[in-house]
Enzyme design. Structure first.
Site, mmCIF file in Angstrom:
data_model
loop_
_atom_site.group_PDB
_atom_site.id
_atom_site.type_symbol
_atom_site.label_atom_id
_atom_site.label_comp_id
_atom_site.label_asym_id
_atom_site.label_seq_id
_atom_site.Cartn_x
_atom_site.Cartn_y
_atom_site.Cartn_z
ATOM 1 C CB THR A 196 -0.863 0.003 1.281
ATOM 2 O OG1 THR A 196 -1.742 -1.119 1.251
ATOM 3 C CG2 THR A 196 -1.687 1.260 1.430
ATOM 4 C CB ILE A 225 -13.823 -2.434 1.630
ATOM 5 C CG1 ILE A 225 -14.742 -2.084 0.453
ATOM 6 C CG2 ILE A 225 -13.281 -1.165 2.276
ATOM 7 C CD1 ILE A 225 -15.996 -1.343 0.854
#
Length: 325
Positions: A196, A225
């Site tokens: 990320t 999610i």
């Protein structure tokens, strides 16, 4: 005030066999992004503008798992997510299920600045993006040849793969017959190296901000999610600090990791690095993750409990560091 400070990350959990040239590429990208942030801070840009600027740069480079180069869903598409938070007033914006917005972090910023809401997802977020006139691209823009190969490998192994940068060849250990000691929500996974991108900044006025963006997990279920768009889990900024997390999203969500750093600073009166260490050691259960953080005093800190985290940081007094392991 202790002056400005900035930290960036490109993901926690690094394959120990990552080729040297990939390590060098990552180091160069982190250094370039740090220098962009440093220049902006020296020009007195507010913290919230700096984190958006830096994360946009990370999203535009296919090396890490965000924006162009995002991990693919089980259907071979890209569903990105991002969040941004301004510690001044704890304003925030987040998006999920983004498939055609070139820079999801800027859409998250628009949700914060131009909508009555804090979080928009999927078709609603895409429609909002069109209304705001942000740059849109075809989903194919985000898909790289490396990721197509990694998705094929993940499907053959019947697993989720976290590290999309590992060369597709020579991955016999990813076979589904190999028992992995790493588990997500009780299910074994074969490769643990989530990625990320994120940036945290405190500016010269002591204002903190944080931003995080990701493509999620390779071969993830459509509609999944993670922690990155969840305020308090993957991203948090307040009066005391700004935090961006990376790693096993489900563990970060359970531990509300980013908010917990601020909470122990406020309620236990810990310093920034003490708070980071406490959260990494006490709030991840059996999960693996890392985070970067800045304080309103101009401090910078990071921590992780896996074998590495792509990261870099700098402070106004001239300190600068970029590392992986």
């Amino acid at each position: 005030m202790g002056g400005w400070a900035i930290a960036v990350h490109g993901g926690a959990g690094v394959d120990p066999n990552l080729p040297a040239e990939r390590q060098e590429e990552a180091t160069q990208l982190l250094t370039r992004c740090l220098n962009i942030g440093i220049s902006a801070l020296r020009s007195s840009l507010p913290a919230i503008d700096v984190v958006e600027l830096v994360v946009r740069e990370l999203e535009s480079d296919p090396l890490f798992n965000s924006g162009r180069g995002s991990a693919l869903t089980a259907n071979g598409t890209v569903e990105m997510e991002a969040s941004i938070m301004d510690g001044a007033g704890r304003r925030c914006g987040a998006v999920s299920g983004i498939s055609t917005v070139k820079n999801p972090i800027s859409l998250a910023r628009l949700v914060m600045d131009k909508s009555p809401h804090s979080y928009l997802g999927f078709s609603g977020a895409e429609e909002f993006a069109k209304q705001q006139g942000v740059e849109m691209v075809d989903n194919e823009y985000f898909i790289t040849e490396d990721n197509v190969g990694m998705l094929k490998l993940a499907k053959e192994a019947n697993t989720i793969l976290f590290d999309y940068r590992i060369p597709v060849t020579g991955l016999d250990y990813c076979a589904s017959s190999v028992e992995s000691p790493i588990r997500m929500n009780g299910l074994p996974i074969s490769v643990y190296a989530p990625e990320t991108v994120g940036c945290v900044v405190v500016d010269g006025q002591g204002r903190c901000a944080a931003a995080t963006s990701t493509g999620g997990l390779m071969n993830k279920m459509t509609g999944r999610i993670g922690d990155s768009p969840l305020i308090g889990a993957g991203t948090y900024a307040g009066e005391l600090c700004g935090v961006s997390c990376t790693g096993e999203g489900e563990a970060i969500i359970r531990g509300t990791l980013a908010r917990d750093v601020a909470a122990v600073m406020e309620y236990k009166e810990l310093g920034l690095q003490e708070a980071v260490d406490f959260v990494i050691k006490k709030r991840l259960d059996k999960g693996f993750a890392g985070l970067i953080a800045v304080s309103s005093k101009g401090e910078v800190a990071y921590g992780f409990n896996c074998n590495g985290m792509f990261r870099g940081c700098a402070t106004e007094d001239g300190f600068m560091d970029v590392g992986i392991w």
